[in-house]
Design an enzyme around this catalytic site. Sequence first.
Site, PDB file in Angstrom:
ATOM      1  CG  ASP A 122      -7.467  -2.624  22.933  1.00 22.52           C
ATOM      2  OD1 ASP A 122      -7.132  -1.997  23.949  1.00 22.52           O
ATOM      3  OD2 ASP A 122      -8.648  -2.914  22.667  1.00 22.52           O
ATOM      4  CG  ASP A 140      -7.565  -2.386  28.270  1.00 15.74           C
ATOM      5  OD1 ASP A 140      -8.302  -1.436  28.610  1.00 15.74           O
ATOM      6  OD2 ASP A 140      -7.455  -2.780  27.093  1.00 15.74           O
TER       7      ASP A 140
END
Length: 162
Positions: A122, A140
Amino acid sequence: MSVKPNALLWLLLSLLVIALDQITKHIALIELQPYQPHAVIAGLLNWTLAFNPGAAFSFLAGEDGWQRWLFTALAVGVSAMLAFWLSRTPRGDWRNALPLSLIIGGALGNLIDRLRFGHVTDFIQVYWHDWAFPAFNVADSAISVGAVLLVLSGLVFSSRSP
């Protein structure tokens, strides 16, 4: 009896999502130091490299590794189910094909990370004062946007023709 073209062509969008996700994660891995914020928009957005062995909001991140295989199986199963749904969807039904393709691309983008590294990379962090949303990535975002569009498609457009 003529065969109507199905929406499997929309999987090209899934491939684009996977490519963008993997390219941006690669850049983040090269350019950023783990957990060191780099301000993009002061007071709102940072690039912050983080690693998540769990799922959304670090669900099951503290477990000893079995969750990797659970989330791998879920990503494969859900993607296969959604691809089957696309095969039954008319090509022009973009209200369903678009979100399904985004979700598939996002799921497979994160799956690649799980299989390669055992965690998801991330790097996008949104925050406001002392509040910070958990770091996330392009995959995401595609999953989230796809899910919202799918719900809207079902709620708003279900009674209308495509």
